[in-house]
Scaffold this motif. Structure first.
Motif, PDB file in Angstrom:
ATOM      1  N   PRO A 147      56.337  41.018  17.811  1.00  0.00           N
ATOM      2  CA  PRO A 147      56.691  40.629  16.129  1.00  0.00           C
ATOM      3  C   PRO A 147      56.875  39.338  14.888  1.00  0.00           C
ATOM      4  O   PRO A 147      56.410  39.124  14.320  1.00  0.00           O
ATOM      5  CB  PRO A 147      57.733  41.613  15.797  1.00  0.00           C
ATOM      6  CG  PRO A 147      58.015  43.025  16.828  1.00  0.00           C
ATOM      7  CD  PRO A 147      57.099  42.290  17.806  1.00  0.00           C
ATOM      8  N   TYR A 148      57.318  37.706  16.279  1.00  0.00           N
ATOM      9  CA  TYR A 148      57.405  37.065  15.873  1.00  0.00           C
ATOM     10  C   TYR A 148      56.485  36.123  15.858  1.00  0.00           C
ATOM     11  O   TYR A 148      56.575  35.564  14.912  1.00  0.00           O
ATOM     12  CB  TYR A 148      58.598  36.422  17.416  1.00  0.00           C
ATOM     13  CG  TYR A 148      60.528  36.449  16.910  1.00  0.00           C
ATOM     14  CD1 TYR A 148      60.857  36.637  16.019  1.00  0.00           C
ATOM     15  CD2 TYR A 148      60.382  37.564  17.998  1.00  0.00           C
ATOM     16  CE1 TYR A 148      61.932  36.935  15.771  1.00  0.00           C
ATOM     17  CE2 TYR A 148      61.620  37.852  18.099  1.00  0.00           C
ATOM     18  CZ  TYR A 148      62.372  37.941  16.853  1.00  0.00           C
ATOM     19  OH  TYR A 148      63.743  38.475  16.789  1.00  0.00           O
ATOM     20  N   LEU A 149      56.103  36.547  16.735  1.00  0.00           N
ATOM     21  CA  LEU A 149      54.008  35.728  16.872  1.00  0.00           C
ATOM     22  C   LEU A 149      53.287  36.237  15.552  1.00  0.00           C
ATOM     23  O   LEU A 149      52.689  35.272  14.950  1.00  0.00           O
ATOM     24  CB  LEU A 149      53.399  36.438  18.537  1.00  0.00           C
ATOM     25  CG  LEU A 149      54.425  35.332  19.339  1.00  0.00           C
ATOM     26  CD1 LEU A 149      53.217  36.584  20.890  1.00  0.00           C
ATOM     27  CD2 LEU A 149      55.099  34.354  19.894  1.00  0.00           C
ATOM     28  N   SER A 150      53.884  37.671  15.460  1.00  0.00           N
ATOM     29  CA  SER A 150      52.868  37.815  14.153  1.00  0.00           C
ATOM     30  C   SER A 150      52.993  36.885  13.435  1.00  0.00           C
ATOM     31  O   SER A 150      52.714  37.010  12.113  1.00  0.00           O
ATOM     32  CB  SER A 150      53.229  39.501  14.251  1.00  0.00           C
ATOM     33  OG  SER A 150      52.143  39.879  15.382  1.00  0.00           O
ATOM     34  N   ALA A 151      54.565  37.129  12.740  1.00  0.00           N
ATOM     35  CA  ALA A 151      55.017  36.567  11.626  1.00  0.00           C
ATOM     36  C   ALA A 151      54.428  34.833  11.244  1.00  0.00           C
ATOM     37  O   ALA A 151      54.729  34.453  10.231  1.00  0.00           O
ATOM     38  CB  ALA A 151      56.740  36.702  11.574  1.00  0.00           C
ATOM     39  N   TRP A 152      54.745  34.292  12.503  1.00  0.00           N
ATOM     40  CA  TRP A 152      54.084  33.262  13.063  1.00  0.00           C
ATOM     41  C   TRP A 152      52.957  32.977  12.607  1.00  0.00           C
ATOM     42  O   TRP A 152      52.577  31.463  13.419  1.00  0.00           O
ATOM     43  CB  TRP A 152      55.199  32.040  14.203  1.00  0.00           C
ATOM     44  CG  TRP A 152      56.910  32.733  14.207  1.00  0.00           C
ATOM     45  CD1 TRP A 152      57.770  32.413  12.968  1.00  0.00           C
ATOM     46  CD2 TRP A 152      57.374  32.596  15.482  1.00  0.00           C
ATOM     47  NE1 TRP A 152      59.046  32.794  12.989  1.00  0.00           N
ATOM     48  CE2 TRP A 152      59.314  32.553  14.030  1.00  0.00           C
ATOM     49  CE3 TRP A 152      57.200  32.156  16.519  1.00  0.00           C
ATOM     50  CZ2 TRP A 152      60.073  32.331  15.221  1.00  0.00           C
ATOM     51  CZ3 TRP A 152      58.162  32.726  16.857  1.00  0.00           C
ATOM     52  CH2 TRP A 152      59.858  32.178  16.580  1.00  0.00           C
ATOM     53  N   GLY A 153      52.049  33.680  13.048  1.00  0.00           N
ATOM     54  CA  GLY A 153      51.051  33.227  12.796  1.00  0.00           C
ATOM     55  C   GLY A 153      50.721  32.414  14.203  1.00  0.00           C
ATOM     56  O   GLY A 153      49.163  32.291  14.273  1.00  0.00           O
ATOM     57  N   LEU A 154      51.053  33.493  15.229  1.00  0.00           N
ATOM     58  CA  LEU A 154      50.531  32.552  17.140  1.00  0.00           C
ATOM     59  C   LEU A 154      49.828  34.062  17.990  1.00  0.00           C
ATOM     60  O   LEU A 154      49.713  34.975  17.199  1.00  0.00           O
ATOM     61  CB  LEU A 154      51.797  32.335  17.011  1.00  0.00           C
ATOM     62  CG  LEU A 154      52.538  30.804  17.127  1.00  0.00           C
ATOM     63  CD1 LEU A 154      53.431  30.586  17.644  1.00  0.00           C
ATOM     64  CD2 LEU A 154      51.413  29.871  16.158  1.00  0.00           C
ATOM     65  N   ASP A 155      49.067  33.371  17.894  1.00  0.00           N
ATOM     66  CA  ASP A 155      48.148  34.648  18.799  1.00  0.00           C
ATOM     67  C   ASP A 155      48.109  34.055  20.298  1.00  0.00           C
ATOM     68  O   ASP A 155      46.572  33.347  20.472  1.00  0.00           O
ATOM     69  CB  ASP A 155      46.637  34.879  18.351  1.00  0.00           C
ATOM     70  CG  ASP A 155      45.549  35.928  19.353  1.00  0.00           C
ATOM     71  OD1 ASP A 155      46.355  36.343  19.570  1.00  0.00           O
ATOM     72  OD2 ASP A 155      44.613  35.639  19.019  1.00  0.00           O
ATOM     73  N   LEU A 156      49.215  34.307  21.011  1.00  0.00           N
ATOM     74  CA  LEU A 156      49.082  33.614  22.509  1.00  0.00           C
ATOM     75  C   LEU A 156      48.504  34.519  23.698  1.00  0.00           C
ATOM     76  O   LEU A 156      48.866  35.652  23.762  1.00  0.00           O
ATOM     77  CB  LEU A 156      50.411  32.977  23.118  1.00  0.00           C
ATOM     78  CG  LEU A 156      51.251  32.460  21.831  1.00  0.00           C
ATOM     79  CD1 LEU A 156      52.917  31.800  22.263  1.00  0.00           C
ATOM     80  CD2 LEU A 156      50.239  30.745  21.959  1.00  0.00           C
ATOM     81  N   PRO A 157      47.911  34.216  24.893  1.00  0.00           N
ATOM     82  CA  PRO A 157      47.642  34.980  25.635  1.00  0.00           C
ATOM     83  C   PRO A 157      48.556  35.686  25.989  1.00  0.00           C
ATOM     84  O   PRO A 157      49.898  35.432  26.161  1.00  0.00           O
ATOM     85  CB  PRO A 157      47.167  34.143  26.554  1.00  0.00           C
ATOM     86  CG  PRO A 157      46.735  33.320  26.018  1.00  0.00           C
ATOM     87  CD  PRO A 157      47.872  32.574  24.667  1.00  0.00           C
TER      88      PRO A 157
END
Length: 433
Positions: A41-51
């Motif tokens: 959810p944090y990555l989605s909220a920050w718009g990050l698409d990490l491996p």
């Protein structure tokens, strides 16, 4: 007296911090996949698409740092440095949780993975208290009781960090050593996904009629005279009911048919292949999965695949893997809680969980080749889980206990040497007299 009170307060604050960090680090290390899901959810909220592996490594490092810091606090290792590091870390975590409460639409911070869910405002309060405790340690670092010398403390802290890293990756590939999810070994599926009739909400129905622009309610059995016009029937909650432990559990096919009741009614064995996200699924053991499906067919056992992916991705998976088993749609959160692996395999008997396998330990025809009743997989799975728990604890504690014993023996040896060195001059003086 005043010094004793200060010592008590400082060491009480140190114990609070130690227990919180050890618990927080252990639950993350025991379930790195779960922590990975908490970071999504944090990555989605920050718009990050990490491996995916990058996120896993980050979760493992965080768990190792927390667990090691907790052990250092507990044993009084490098008291001043540990106190300052704790203060910096709690300052950063407190600022982060304030940011989460203020700007990020994430309901649970994930401090304790899925083991303990607390709202964000409570997390901020917790971190403020821990920050104050860390401030006390920085104020009086050497009032902390220490159990290890400097020469042995660094060995224990290094071993703790190394063990935590290895333990985390082991749990990532081989499932958590201690399964703290609802679908643990021995769990009854029906009690998890359904509410007993006695605990379901009860309702009362009333009929609404209108006359001269006014609406009145009547009991269903009591009908007013013909001058009243019927409007609708309302349902009101008479007694609030309970909610299932696992919400939104479904097993539906492309036509919308739900197989949940079929699953619960099955008195034999059922294999569930869990594929939360087909795009991220590891396909290195597809051959073994297909072997298990063929095995289930030959012995008359049910075999279902469960995924939350779209029909298009499911079709691609079938084309790529040659899967002939039915792939049903399920809720993503529920699937992630069933097996901490993608894919993972779960075995049910009469609706109870009796075995689970990660992708890395997926069984094949060489492992399961006879009828299931003769293999006693339920007993083997429980014994294996208990053995993993025992050896994990033993492997971690044995070197620490050894170092502690060596320290005690070395200290006694030094005391004896000093005692002898003091006695020798005295004997020499007596002989001269």
């Amino acid at each position: 007296m005043r010094r004793n009170i200060t010592d008590f307060i400082v060491n009480a604050a140190r114990m609070v911090l130690a227990l919180v960090f050890i618990f927080s680090g252990w639950v993350k290390a025991n379930d790195p996949m779960g922590m990975n899901y908490k970071l999504d959810p944090y990555l989605s909220a920050w718009g990050l698409d990490l491996p995916r592996m990058t996120v896993v490594v980050g979760a493992v490092l965080l768990a190792s740092v927390e667990f090691t810091l907790g052990v250092c606090l507990l044993l009084g290792i490098s008291r001043r440095k540990t106190a300052w590091f704790t203060l910096w870390m709690m300052g950063g975590l407190t600022a982060f949780t304030v940011y989460v409460v203020s700007f990020t639409p994430v309901e649970d911070c994930g401090c304790f993975s899925d083991v303990l869910l607390i709202p964000n405002w409570a997390t901020v309060l917790k971190n403020v208290i821990l920050l104050a405790c860390a401030g006390l340690l920085v104020w009086k670092p050497y009032r902390q009781v220490t159990f290890l010398s400097h020469s042995t403390g660094w060995m224990v802290s290094t071993w703790t960090m190394l063990f935590s890293l290895v333990f985390s990756f082991y749990c990532y590939y081989c499932l958590p050593v201690t399964d703290m999810q609802p679908f643990h070994l021995g769990a009854d599926m029906e009690s998890l996904i359904q509410v007993p009739d006695s605990l379901r909400p009860t309702y009362t129905s009333v009929a609404v009629y209108r006359k001269d622009g006014k609406e009145l309610t009547f009991d269903i059995e009591d009908e007013p005279d013909s001058t009243w016009a019927f409007v609708r029937v309302d349902r009101k909650i008479e007694k609030a009911g309970a909610e299932p432990m696992v919400k939104n559990f479904t097993m539906t096919d492309a036509d919308g048919y739900d197989y949940t009741d079929d699953l619960l009614a099955d008195t034999s064995y059922t294999f569930l292949l869990i594929l939360p996200d087909v795009e991220d699924a590891d396909d290195s053991n597809i051959g073994k999965i297909n072997e298990m499906y063929d095995y289930s067919l030959s012995h008359g056992y049910a075999f279902y695949g469960l995924t939350s992916s779209s029909p298009a991705l499911v079709s691609e998976w079938k084309d790529m893997t040659g899967a002939e088993y039915p792939l049903l749609q399920g809720d993503l959160d529920a699937l992630r809680r069933m097996v901490r692996s993608n894919p993972g395999l779960m075995l049910l008997h009469q609706g109870k969980v009796i075995a689970k396998w990660s992708q890395a330990l997926m069984p094949g025809e060489e492992d399961i080749h006879a009828p299931l009743p003769s293999l006693h997989l339920d007993q083997c799975a429980i014994q294996r889980e208990q053995s993993r728990q025992f050896w994990s604890l033993a492997i971690y504690l044995m070197p620490i206990i050894f170092v502690w014993i060596v320290q005690i023996l070395a200290r006694r040896l030094r005391v004896n040497r000093r005692k002898k060195s003091r006695e020798q001059p005295q004997k020499g003086q007596e002989e001269s007299h």
